[in-house]
Every structure is written in structure tokens, then in C-alpha cells.
Design an enzyme around this catalytic site. Structure first.
Site, PDB file in Angstrom:
ATOM      1  N   GLY A   1       3.226   3.883  10.929  1.00  0.00           N
ATOM      2  CA  GLY A   1       4.230   4.041   9.868  1.00  0.00           C
ATOM      3  C   GLY A   1       4.970   2.779   9.499  1.00  0.00           C
ATOM      4  O   GLY A   1       6.112   2.847   9.047  1.00  0.00           O
TER       5      GLY A   1
ATOM      6  N   ASN B   1       4.236   0.892   6.970  1.00  0.00           N
ATOM      7  CA  ASN B   1       4.421   0.932   5.511  1.00  0.00           C
ATOM      8  C   ASN B   1       5.602   1.842   5.151  1.00  0.00           C
ATOM      9  O   ASN B   1       6.382   1.516   4.259  1.00  0.00           O
ATOM     10  CB  ASN B   1       3.136   1.404   4.814  1.00  0.00           C
ATOM     11  CG  ASN B   1       2.192   0.240   4.535  1.00  0.00           C
ATOM     12  OD1 ASN B   1       2.452  -0.567   3.638  1.00  0.00           O
ATOM     13  ND2 ASN B   1       1.128   0.139   5.312  1.00  0.00           N
TER      14      ASN B   1
ATOM     15  N   ILE C   1      -6.146  14.816   1.256  1.00  0.00           N
ATOM     16  CA  ILE C   1      -5.121  15.681   0.651  1.00  0.00           C
ATOM     17  C   ILE C   1      -5.829  16.894   0.031  1.00  0.00           C
ATOM     18  O   ILE C   1      -6.812  16.720  -0.697  1.00  0.00           O
ATOM     19  CB  ILE C   1      -4.354  14.890  -0.438  1.00  0.00           C
ATOM     20  CG1 ILE C   1      -3.542  13.759   0.210  1.00  0.00           C
ATOM     21  CG2 ILE C   1      -3.447  15.778  -1.266  1.00  0.00           C
ATOM     22  CD1 ILE C   1      -2.387  14.212   1.056  1.00  0.00           C
TER      23      ILE C   1
ATOM     24  N   ASN D   1      -2.017   5.721  -3.017  1.00  0.00           N
ATOM     25  CA  ASN D   1      -2.471   5.318  -1.677  1.00  0.00           C
ATOM     26  C   ASN D   1      -2.480   3.799  -1.606  1.00  0.00           C
ATOM     27  O   ASN D   1      -2.610   3.121  -2.630  1.00  0.00           O
ATOM     28  CB  ASN D   1      -3.888   5.857  -1.423  1.00  0.00           C
ATOM     29  CG  ASN D   1      -4.389   5.516  -0.037  1.00  0.00           C
ATOM     30  OD1 ASN D   1      -3.652   5.630   0.942  1.00  0.00           O
ATOM     31  ND2 ASN D   1      -5.624   5.072   0.067  1.00  0.00           N
TER      32      ASN D   1
ATOM     33  N   HIS E   1      -4.557   0.654   0.246  1.00  0.00           N
ATOM     34  CA  HIS E   1      -5.818   0.367   0.945  1.00  0.00           C
ATOM     35  C   HIS E   1      -5.827  -1.117   1.298  1.00  0.00           C
ATOM     36  O   HIS E   1      -5.522  -1.953   0.450  1.00  0.00           O
ATOM     37  CB  HIS E   1      -6.985   0.714   0.017  1.00  0.00           C
ATOM     38  CG  HIS E   1      -8.309   0.610   0.689  1.00  0.00           C
ATOM     39  ND1 HIS E   1      -8.798   1.598   1.524  1.00  0.00           N
ATOM     40  CD2 HIS E   1      -9.252  -0.369   0.669  1.00  0.00           C
ATOM     41  CE1 HIS E   1      -9.990   1.231   1.985  1.00  0.00           C
ATOM     42  NE2 HIS E   1     -10.281   0.044   1.473  1.00  0.00           N
TER      43      HIS E   1
ATOM     44  N   ASP F   1     -10.751   6.574  -2.585  1.00  0.00           N
ATOM     45  CA  ASP F   1     -10.553   5.188  -3.019  1.00  0.00           C
ATOM     46  C   ASP F   1     -11.095   4.876  -4.408  1.00  0.00           C
ATOM     47  O   ASP F   1     -11.363   3.715  -4.724  1.00  0.00           O
ATOM     48  CB  ASP F   1     -11.181   4.209  -2.007  1.00  0.00           C
ATOM     49  CG  ASP F   1     -10.582   4.351  -0.618  1.00  0.00           C
ATOM     50  OD1 ASP F   1      -9.380   4.679  -0.519  1.00  0.00           O
ATOM     51  OD2 ASP F   1     -11.309   4.149   0.363  1.00  0.00           O
TER      52      ASP F   1
HETATM   53  C1  GRF Z   1      -2.434   0.245   6.507  1.00  0.00           C
HETATM   54  O1  GRF Z   1      -3.282  -0.838   6.755  1.00  0.00           O
HETATM   55  C2  GRF Z   1      -2.867   0.944   5.245  1.00  0.00           C
HETATM   56  O2  GRF Z   1      -3.411   0.093   4.278  1.00  0.00           O
HETATM   57  C3  GRF Z   1      -3.912   1.869   5.730  1.00  0.00           C
HETATM   58  O3  GRF Z   1      -3.464   2.301   6.998  1.00  0.00           O
HETATM   59  C4  GRF Z   1      -2.594   1.322   7.565  1.00  0.00           C
HETATM   60  C5  GRF Z   1      -1.312   2.033   7.882  1.00  0.00           C
HETATM   61  O4  GRF Z   1      -0.466   1.285   8.684  1.00  0.00           O
HETATM   62  N1  GRF Z   1      -4.192   2.898   4.764  1.00  0.00           N
HETATM   63  P1  GRF Z   1       0.985   1.831   9.019  1.00  0.00           P
HETATM   64  O5  GRF Z   1       0.834   3.201   9.687  1.00  0.00           O
HETATM   65  O6  GRF Z   1       1.757   1.932   7.728  1.00  0.00           O
HETATM   66  O7  GRF Z   1       1.574   0.854   9.965  1.00  0.00           O
END
Ligand code: GRF
Length: 200
Positions: free
Chosen positions: A14, A16, A95, A109, A111, A152
Site C-alpha cells: 500500500g 501507492n 474487479i 489502475n 502499472h 491493462d
Molecule cells: C506497484 O508497483 C503498482 O504499480 C503495482 O503494484 C505495486 C503496488 O505497490 N500495480 P504498493 O502496494 O502500492 O506498495
């Protein structure tokens, strides 16, 4: 669209999500995180949401006898919080199609590569970075895109490029790209809020 009300879905660490929480706390996010949903009861994402006093839910399809009940549980949460934009941030489950249709063009999303390259089924986590390195690419990056019914493949909204170094391993490349992801997600959400990116 009215004010952006984000439902963040995340399965693992988490970071992000944390970047969005930090941006919100510091007044740099033109949106409100209204709830966090994880399929993983032990996720860092749920911990981070609780620490920030954001309503946090563990919902997994395994908890329900039917797919309809599972989808209803998700929709009930989204409706309860009036979420109008779903943010997938390291969410490892598909989803449900019912939600993709209900939130058409309003599920994003992130990526960790430059789509349309290195996307699709099986392209997640270190697999992505391994493929980039094996192909000898000099540049990788991250992409924020709309989620549709194919992995994607939805419209690309924003990208950032990150250099691949000659001695990179999948791990070092992932670690170099991650902070760029954190900036890119908030920047993209802000562009949507400012109508610089239109979702329909
Ligand atoms: C990120 O690299 C994102 O691009 C991918 O999963 C990872 C998630 O990392 N879809 P975090 O859980 O947000 O640390």
C-alpha cells in the site's frame, strides 16, 4: 464530475495508497479518499488506512457464498461512501464485471511499465521488470490507465519515464520506479479534478 471521492483498492504493502494519503494530508490532492478496500486482511494497505482514520474494509470473494453477494458487498460500500472514482493501487484481484460496467471509465489502475508494452495477464510485480530487462529496454516507467474488461488495455491517461540502468535487477528497477508511481497517481487524479483529463 462532482468532487472526486476515491475508493482505493489495494492488496499488499500500500505504498501507492500511502502516497495518496500523504498528498491528501498535505493538501496536495484535489480529491478525498473515502474508503479503502482490500482482499487481504493482513495488508499494509488496511493498516495504513486505519492509521489515517479512513474507513477500511476487508472484502474477499471467499467470504461469500455467491458472486452476487460478493459484488453486492462491494457496491454497498462504494454507495455508502458515495465513491465516484475507483483507484486500483496494487490490487491483485480482477474487479467484478458488474463494477467495471457500473463505474465505466471511472476505474483507474497504475502499472509499473510503459503500457501498452509489458501488460496483460501474468504481467505484475517483478515479472514486469524482468521482462523489461530481458528485452534490453533502456527506458521503462509507469502508466495510469482506465480499467476495462481486458487486463491493462484501457485508455492510457498518464505516463512517466524512468531510465533502466545497465546493472539493474528486477528488484532495483522496481524500487527506482515506485517513487515515480507515487507522484504519477496523485498528479493524474489532480488532472482529472482540474478537467485536464476527461474520463468519459
Ligand atoms: C506497484 O508497483 C503498482 O504499480 C503495482 O503494484 C505495486 C503496488 O505497490 N500495480 P504498493 O502496494 O502500492 O506498495
Amino acid at each position: 464530475m462532482a468532487n472526486l471521492r476515491l475508493a482505493v483498492f489495494a492488496s499488499h504493502e500500500g505504498t501507492n495508497l500511502q502516497a495518496l494519503i500523504d498528498a491528501q494530508k498535505e493538501g496536495r490532492l484535489l480529491a478525498e479518499i473515502v474508503c479503502v478496500i482490500s482482499n487481504n486482511s493482513n495488508s499494509g494497505a488496511l493498516r495504513r488506512a486505519k492509521a489515517a482514520n479512513i474507513p477500511a474494509y476487508h472484502i474477499s470473494d471467499k467470504m461469500f457464498v455467491s458472486n452476487d453477494d460478493y459484488v453486492k458487498a462491494l457496491i454497498d460500500i462504494l454507495d455508502k461512501h458515495n465513491a465516484n472514482l475507483i483507484i486500483l493501487a496494487g490490487y491483485m484481484k480482477m474487479i467484478p464485471i458488474e463494477i467495471i460496467r457500473k463505474y465505466k471509465n471511472h476505474i483507474l489502475n497504475i502499472h509499473p511499465a510503459l503500457l501498452p508494452k509489458y501488460g496483460g495477464k501474468g504481467m505484475f510485480g517483478l515479472n514486469v521488470h524482468k521482462a523489461v530487462i530481458e528485452a534490453g529496454d533502456k527506458v521503462s516507467g509507469a502508466t495510469v490507465h482506465i480499467v476495462n474488461e481486458e487486463y491493462d488495455k484501457g485508455r492510457i491517461l498518464n505516463q512517466v519515464q524512468v531510465e533502466v540502468l545497465p546493472d539493474d535487477t528486477p528488484e532495483t528497477l522496481a524500487a527506482r520506479i515506485l517513487p515515480f508511481e507515487h507522484k504519477l497517481y496523485a498528479e493524474t487524479i489532480n488532472k482529472i479534478a482540474k478537467k485536464e483529463i476527461i474520463l468519459e
